[in-house]
Design a protein around this motif. Structure first.
Motif, PDB file in Angstrom:
ATOM      1  N   GLY A 166      77.767  34.651 -88.035  1.00  0.00           N
ATOM      2  CA  GLY A 166      78.372  35.531 -87.065  1.00  0.00           C
ATOM      3  C   GLY A 166      77.655  36.450 -86.261  1.00  0.00           C
ATOM      4  N   GLY A 167      77.942  37.383 -85.466  1.00  0.00           N
ATOM      5  CA  GLY A 167      77.250  38.225 -84.797  1.00  0.00           C
ATOM      6  C   GLY A 167      77.929  38.700 -83.708  1.00  0.00           C
ATOM      7  N   ARG A 168      77.235  39.239 -82.839  1.00  0.00           N
ATOM      8  CA  ARG A 168      77.998  40.010 -81.557  1.00  0.00           C
ATOM      9  C   ARG A 168      77.891  38.986 -80.560  1.00  0.00           C
ATOM     10  N   PRO A 169      78.824  39.389 -79.663  1.00  0.00           N
ATOM     11  CA  PRO A 169      79.109  38.358 -78.422  1.00  0.00           C
ATOM     12  C   PRO A 169      77.923  37.716 -77.737  1.00  0.00           C
ATOM     13  N   ASP A 170      76.911  38.410 -77.783  1.00  0.00           N
ATOM     14  CA  ASP A 170      75.784  38.182 -76.851  1.00  0.00           C
ATOM     15  C   ASP A 170      74.778  37.393 -77.742  1.00  0.00           C
ATOM     16  N   MET A 171      74.558  37.616 -78.976  1.00  0.00           N
ATOM     17  CA  MET A 171      73.680  37.008 -79.780  1.00  0.00           C
ATOM     18  C   MET A 171      74.267  36.827 -81.517  1.00  0.00           C
ATOM     19  N   ALA A 172      74.165  35.572 -81.891  1.00  0.00           N
ATOM     20  CA  ALA A 172      74.596  35.631 -83.359  1.00  0.00           C
ATOM     21  C   ALA A 172      73.853  34.468 -84.066  1.00  0.00           C
ATOM     22  N   LYS A 186      81.876  33.677 -76.462  1.00  0.00           N
ATOM     23  CA  LYS A 186      81.303  34.672 -77.262  1.00  0.00           C
ATOM     24  C   LYS A 186      80.204  34.140 -78.418  1.00  0.00           C
ATOM     25  N   ALA A 187      79.082  34.589 -78.235  1.00  0.00           N
ATOM     26  CA  ALA A 187      78.184  33.781 -79.235  1.00  0.00           C
ATOM     27  C   ALA A 187      78.672  33.863 -80.488  1.00  0.00           C
ATOM     28  N   GLY A 188      79.407  34.743 -81.217  1.00  0.00           N
ATOM     29  CA  GLY A 188      79.691  34.699 -82.629  1.00  0.00           C
ATOM     30  C   GLY A 188      80.841  33.867 -82.811  1.00  0.00           C
ATOM     31  N   ASP A 189      81.841  33.625 -81.641  1.00  0.00           N
ATOM     32  CA  ASP A 189      82.893  32.418 -81.831  1.00  0.00           C
ATOM     33  C   ASP A 189      82.061  31.160 -81.750  1.00  0.00           C
ATOM     34  N   LEU A 190      81.164  31.166 -80.996  1.00  0.00           N
ATOM     35  CA  LEU A 190      80.672  29.633 -80.882  1.00  0.00           C
ATOM     36  C   LEU A 190      79.849  29.194 -82.071  1.00  0.00           C
ATOM     37  N   ILE A 191      79.166  30.210 -82.851  1.00  0.00           N
ATOM     38  CA  ILE A 191      78.364  30.080 -83.935  1.00  0.00           C
ATOM     39  C   ILE A 191      79.203  29.388 -85.159  1.00  0.00           C
ATOM     40  N   LYS A 192      80.451  30.219 -85.290  1.00  0.00           N
ATOM     41  CA  LYS A 192      81.429  30.130 -86.331  1.00  0.00           C
ATOM     42  C   LYS A 192      81.852  28.583 -86.089  1.00  0.00           C
ATOM     43  N   LYS A 245      75.402  37.581 -70.010  1.00  0.00           N
ATOM     44  CA  LYS A 245      76.545  38.577 -69.725  1.00  0.00           C
ATOM     45  C   LYS A 245      77.693  37.774 -68.842  1.00  0.00           C
ATOM     46  N   ASP A 246      77.354  36.736 -68.194  1.00  0.00           N
ATOM     47  CA  ASP A 246      78.004  35.974 -67.346  1.00  0.00           C
ATOM     48  C   ASP A 246      78.996  35.284 -67.917  1.00  0.00           C
ATOM     49  N   ALA A 247      78.231  34.472 -68.975  1.00  0.00           N
ATOM     50  CA  ALA A 247      79.186  33.700 -69.916  1.00  0.00           C
ATOM     51  C   ALA A 247      79.963  34.444 -70.748  1.00  0.00           C
ATOM     52  N   ILE A 248      79.821  35.712 -71.198  1.00  0.00           N
ATOM     53  CA  ILE A 248      80.709  36.498 -72.013  1.00  0.00           C
ATOM     54  C   ILE A 248      81.897  36.690 -71.213  1.00  0.00           C
TER      55      ILE A 248
END
Length: 879
Positions: A849-855, A832-838, A824-827
Motif C-alpha cells: 500500500g501507500g500514498r495516492p502518488d507512490m506505493a 491512486k497508486a495505493g489502490d492499484l498496487i493492492k 497528479k493528473d492521473a490522481i
C-alpha cells in the motif's frame, strides 16, 4: 450530624475500630505485590488476601484500614454521574476468624449514630439484607433499626466465583425527597434501588462460605468479616453536598482548574461541569499512581495512566486551557491529602515531571487525532455519507485518547453521526483481549484447613547457626497430618530450624535432615512460611521420619554463603541507584540466587551506560571499604527515626529487623548477610533492560561469578583482537574504526555504481510508454538491487513526467519488490497508486500500500511479475 472534614472522617473511622481492638494497617501501594489477578489495588480487602485465604495468620485477627484504590472499568461515566470515580479511598474493618455478625452490626450502628462519632440521624438510615440471612435481620432489629427500615434484597450476596463468599448487608443514607429522580411508584424507589435519594455508604460482607470449583458452597473453617465504606460518599453526606465533587476532597482541584480555564466557573454550565469533574478525578488518580511507581506506557497500568492523562487534557481544551496544565494540580492533591498521605508532597517534583512530559507528548498526538477526525469527516462529506465508522471512532479513542463523546461532538457540528454499535463492538473486543491476557487466575485462594490449624511454636536459629538439633513437631503428607512417613514428598515443621524460608526475593535454603546416627533421612528442597508463621520445610523422604523424634538439620553452607553475598549486593545496588538516578527510584522486585542477583526498580526513562558505570563504581567502592554489616530488631517507629529504608510496597509489623551496612545503607530487612562487605570481593553488572512500564531490571554477579564473567569478557576481546590481526587488545578500537571507515567508503562506491545502473535502466525503461485505455503507462521488470533503486527510478520518472502511471518490478532470489507511481493528473482522474498496487500485488504473492502518488509492495513469487504488469494495464484500461 457533625460537620467533619474528609481527614476527620477518615481518622474517626480508624480511631473507632482501634478502640475495638483493631490494628490499623497503613494504606498499601496501589500497585499489587505478588498478585497477578489485579491491575490495581481496588478495595480495602485486596491487600489482606493472605489473611483471608489462610496463607498467613495475622498476629491480630482484627484489622482496620483506609486503603487508596483505583477502579477503571467504567471510566466513561466519570464526571457524568454523582459517584463514579477512578481513584477513591475505602474505609474498612476486618475480622479474620474472630468476631462475626453479632459484633459487627452493633458496631456499625454505634459508629454511624453515636454522638461521640458520626452522629448521623438514625431516622435517615436504612439497611438491606440477604433474604435467607434472617440472623442479620434480627440483629439489626435488636440493635434498634425498625423493621420498616430493613429491606430484603436478593442481590445481597457477595460472590466472586471460586473462593470465599457469603451474604452481605448494606447501609443507606436517605438524602431526602429533593434528590429523588424516580417516581414515587417506581419499583426502584427504595434503599438499594437505582435512584439518587438513597445513598449506599457501607457494605458489610459475612464471608462464611467457600465457593468450590464444582459449584457447591461449604462452610469456611474460619468465618470472616470484610467491610467497605467509601470515604468520598460518607464525606458528601457529612458535608451536605449533591455529589462527591463538591466536597473538600475535590473542590480545591476544581477551583484551581477554574483559574486556568477561559473564564469558566463550576456550576454555570453542565457540559463544563463534566470537564471540571473529569480533570479533578483524573488528577487524583494519576498523582497517586505515579507516586506509587506506575508510569505511562502502552500497556497495563501504564496504558490506564496514559488514557487518564489524555482524557484530562482533552477536557482541559474544552475549558479553554492551552498547553500543559494537569501537572500543576499535583501540589493541590498533595495539600488535600497530606494528613494521611504526606508522601505526595515529598514526591511532588517527580510526579509533576512525569505528568508534564506525558502532556507534552499528547499535545502532538492530539493534533494528529484531530487531523484524522477532520480527514474522516471530509472524506464522508465528499461521498455524501453521514456516519463515521465505529472502527474509526475506536481508533481515535484507543490510539489518540479521544473520548467518543468528543468525536460525536465535533462530528455533530458538521452534521455527521458516529456508528456507536460498531464502536461498542470494538470496545468489547478490546475488553475480551484484556480479560484473556489476565487469564483465569483465582483472585483469592481457598483456606488450607490443615496448615491453618497447626499452631506449634518454631524458632528460626539460622541468623547465627547453620546446623541445629531439633524436634519434628508436625509432619504433613497429602494435606493430612501424619505420625510417620517412609517415602515421597512431605512437609515438616520443627521446634527450631536453621533453614531460611523464602522471603523478600531471597531464595530458601536447601540441605539435609539427618538422624542421630548421621544418616540422611530427608533432603530439604524448599522452605516457605506456614500460615501461622512457622518455617515449613518441603522434603524428599529417603528414610523413615517420625513425629516427635529428634533430628539434625544441616543447611548447605556454601549455597547460603553465596546467596547472602548477593543479598547484600542488592542493598548496595538499591542505595547506589538512588544516589545516581534520584530518590524517586523504588525497588520493584528482586531475586537473590547463589550464582547471580536480579534487581527490578522504577525509573522514568532508560538508564544510560554512564549511569550504570557510576552505580557499579559506587557498589564496588563500598565492598573495598570493608564495611561492617550489623542487624538489630527494634520498634518500627524507632527504625524510621534512624532513617531505615522500607522496601516499596511491603508491610511491616510493630517490630522490624534493620540491617546496617557501615555508614552507607540502613534498611528494613528479613534476609541473611555476611558480616562484612569485603566478602563480596567484586560486583559486576551483566545486563540492564526494561521489563514493563517504567520498570527496569539489572542483573549482576559477585565474587567468583564476577571474576568468571570478567575473564569470559577478556577472552572474547582477545579472540576479537586475533580476528582483527591486532597484536594487542588495546589496539582493537582503532582497528574497528579503520574497518568502519573502509566499509563506509565501499558502501558509497556501491551506491554510486547502483545509481549509474539505475540511470541506464531508466533510459531503457522510460523509452517504452504504452497506452492503457485513457492513460499512458510505463510497466517493466528491471534488474536492480531492490526497493531503494526502484524508488530512485520512481523519482526520475516523476521529474521527467514520462507517463501517467509507472509500474516497476525487480526480483532477487525468491523476493519480489513492486513499485507503482501515479501523476497528479492521473490522481485527479481517479487513479491512486495505493489502490492499484493492492489490485496487482496478489499476482506476486504479496501485498502492500501507500500514498495516492507512490506505493510499494513485496512478494515471494517472481514468476508472477509479468502477470502483475499485465494486470496493471488491464486495470487502467478498464477505468
Amino acid at each position: 450530624m457533625k460537620e467533619l472534614s474528609s481527614s476527620q472522617v477518615r481518622q474517626m473511622f480508624l480511631d473507632f475500630f482501634k478502640e475495638k481492638g483493631h490494628d490499623v494497617e497503613p494504606s498499601a501501594s496501589l500497585i499489587p505485590v505478588d498478585d497477578p489477578t489485579l491491575l490495581w489495588i481496588n478495595s480495602g480487602v485486596a491487600t489482606l488476601k493472605k489473611y483471608f485465604d489462610g496463607s498467613v495468620v495475622p498476629k491480630n485477627p482484627r484489622i482496620t484500614n483506609a486503603q487508596k484504590s483505583i477502579r477503571t472499568n467504567d471510566i466513561e461515566n466519570v464526571g457524568k454521574t454523582a459517584r463514579h470515580l477512578t481513584f477513591f479511598e475505602m474505609l474498612g474493618n476486618f475480622s479474620v476468624g474472630d468476631y462475626f455478625k453479632k459484633e459487627v452490626i452493633p458496631w456499625a450502628w454505634e459508629l454511624l449514630t453515636s454522638p461521640k462519632w458520626f452522629a448521623l440521624d438514625p431516622e435517615k438510615l436504612y439497611v438491606t439484607v440477604y433474604p435467607k440471612d434472617q440472623d442479620a435481620k434480627a440483629l439489626w432489629e435488636k440493635t434498634g433499626v425498625p423493621a420498616s427500615h430493613i429491606f430484603e434484597v436478593e442481590d445481597n450476596f457477595w460472590d466472586i466465583g471460586e473462593g470465599p463468599s457469603g451474604p452481605d448487608t448494606e447501609i443507606f443514607f436517605d438524602r431526602g425527597q429533593q434528590y429523588n429522580n424516580v417516581a414515587d411508584d417506581d419499583p426502584e424507589n427504595y434503599p438499594g434501588g437505582e435512584n439518587e435519594r438513597y445513598l449506599e455508604i457501607w457494605n458489610i460482607v459475612f464471608s462464611q462460605y467457600n465457593h468450590l470449583p464444582d459449584g457447591r458452597y461449604v462452610d469456611q473453617p474460619h468465618k470472616n468479616i470484610d467491610t467497605g465504606m467509601g470515604l468520598e460518599r460518607v464525606v458528601s453526606v457529612m458535608q451536605h453536598t449533591a455529589t462527591n465533587f463538591e466536597t473538600d476532597l475535590f473542590m480545591p482541584l476544581i477551583k484551581y482548574t477554574e483559574t486556568l480555564s477561559d473564564h469558566r466557573t463550576y456550576g454555570a454550565d453542565k457540559h463544563d461541569d463534566v470537564a471540571f469533574k473529569i480533570i479533578a478525578d483524573h488528577a487524583r488518580t494519576v498523582t497517586f499512581a505515579i507516586g506509587d511507581g506506575a508510569l505511562p506506557s502502552n500497556e497495563g497500568r501504564g496504558y490506564v495512566l496514559r488514557r487518564l492523562i489524555r482524557r484530562a487534557a482533552v477536557n482541559g481544551r474544552r475549558l479553554g486551557i492551552q498547553g500543559e496544565f494537569l501537572y500543576q494540580l499535583v501540589p493541590v492533591v498533595g495539600n488535600i491529602m497530606q494528613s494521611y498521605y504526606p508522601e505526595i508532597l515529598r514526591n511532588q517534583e517527580f510526579i509533576q515531571k512525569v505528568i508534564r512530559s506525558e502532556e507534552k507528548r499528547f499535545a502532538e498526538t492530539l493534533d494528529a487525532g484531530l487531523s484524522l477526525l477532520n480527514k474522516s469527516i471530509a472524506d464522508l462529506q465528499a461521498t455524501g455519507e453521514t456516519v463515521i465508522p465505529g472502527a474509526t471512532a475506536f481508533k481515535l479513542f484507543d490510539t489518540f485518547g479521544f473520548p467518543v463523546e468528543l468525536t460525536k461532538e465535533i462530528a455533530g457540528d458538521q452534521g455527521i453521526d458516529v456508528d456507536m454499535k460498531g464502536y461498542e463492538a470494538n470496545m468489547t473486543a478490546q475488553r475480551e483481549r484484556a480479560r484473556a491476557a489476565r487469564g483465569d487466575q483465582q483472585s483469592m485462594g481457598s483456606q488450607d484447613k490443615t496448615l491453618m490449624a497447626i499452631k506449634s511454636e518454631s524458632q528460626f536459629t539460622g541468623w547465627t547457626d547453620l546446623e541445629d538439633q531439633a524436634t519434628l513437631t508436625d509432619l504433613i503428607q497429602d494435606d493430612a497430618e501424619k505420625t510417620r512417613v517412609e517415602a515421597g514428598t512431605a512437609q515438616l515443621i520443627f521446634d527450631q530450624t536453621p533453614f531460611y524460608a523464602e522471603m523478600g526475593g531471597q531464595v530458601a535454603d536447601t540441605g539435609v535432615v539427618e538422624d542421630e546416627d548421621g544418616a540422611v533421612v530427608a533432603k530439604v528442597t524448599d522452605v516457605q512460611h506456614a500460615p501461622n508463621g512457622q518455617n515449613l520445610h518441603t522434603v524428599e523422604v529417603e528414610n523413615t521420619l517420625e513425629k516427635g523424634a529428634t533430628y539434625f538439620l544441616k543447611v548447605d553452607t556454601e549455597r547460603r554463603r553465596k546467596v547472602s553475598m548477593n543479598h547484600t549486593a542488592t542493598h548496595l545496588l538499591d542505595q547506589a541507584l538512588r544516589q545516581v538516578l534520584g530518590e524517586h527510584t523504588h525497588q520493584a522486585g528482586s531475586l537473590v540466587e547463589p550464582t547471580y542477583l536480579r534487581f527490578d526498580f522504577t525509573n522514568f526513562g532508560q538508564v544510560t551506560s554512564e549511569q550504570l558505570r557510576q552505580v557499579e563504581a559506587i557498589v564496588n567502592e563500598q565492598i573495598w571499604r570493608q564495611l561492617p554489616i550489623t542487624w538489630e530488631e527494634m520498634p518500627i517507629e524507632e527504625a524510621k527515626k534512624q532513617g531505615a529504608i522500607a522496601m516499596f510496597g511491603d508491610k511491616y509489623g510493630k517490630t522490624v529487623r534493620v540491617v546496617t551496612i557501615g555508614d552507607f545503607n540502613r534498611e528494613f530487612d528479613g534476609g541473611t548477610h555476611p558480616v562484612n562487605t569485603a566478602a563480596l570481593g567484586l560486583f559486576k553488572i551483566t545486563g540492564e533492560s526494561g521489563i514493563g512500564a517504567g520498570v527496569r531490571r539489572i542483573e549482576a554477579v559477585t565474587s567468583k561469578e564476577a571474576y568468571e564473567y570478567l575473564t569470559q569478557q577478556e577472552d572474547l576481546l582477545a579472540e576479537t583482537a586475533a580476528n582483527l590481526k591486532s597484536d594487542q587488545v588495546k589496539n582493537v578500537p582503532h582497528k574497528v574504526e579503520q574497518l568502519q571507515a573502509d566499509l563506509k567508503a565501499s558502501q558509497k562506491t556501491v551506491e554510486g555504481l547502483q545509481a549509474k545502473l539505475a540511470s541506464q535502466a531508466a533510459g531503457d525503461v522510460f523509452g517504452n510508454v504504452q497506452e492503457a485505455g485513457d492513460f499512458t503507462l510505463v510497466a517493466a521488470k528491471v534488474n536492480v538491487a531492490g526497493m531503494n533503486e526502484l524508488r530512485q527510478l520512481g523519482d526520475q520518472w516523476r521529474d521527467k513526467a514520462v507517463s501517467d502511471v509507472l509500474v516497476l518490478a525487480t526480483a532477487s532470489d525468491d523476493k519480489v519488490s513492486l513499485l507503482v507511481g501515479a501523476s497528479k493528473d492521473a490522481i485527479q482522474r481517479g487513479v491512486k497508486a495505493g489502490d492499484l498496487i493492492k489490485a496487482i500485488a496478489p499476482a506476486i504473492g504479496g501485498g502492500g500500500g501507500g500514498r495516492p502518488d507512490m506505493a510499494q509492495a513485496g512478494g515471494k513469487n517472481p514468476a508472477g511479475i509479468q502477470d502483475a504488469l499485465k494486470l496493471a494495464a488491464e486495470t487502467l484500461a478498464a477505468k
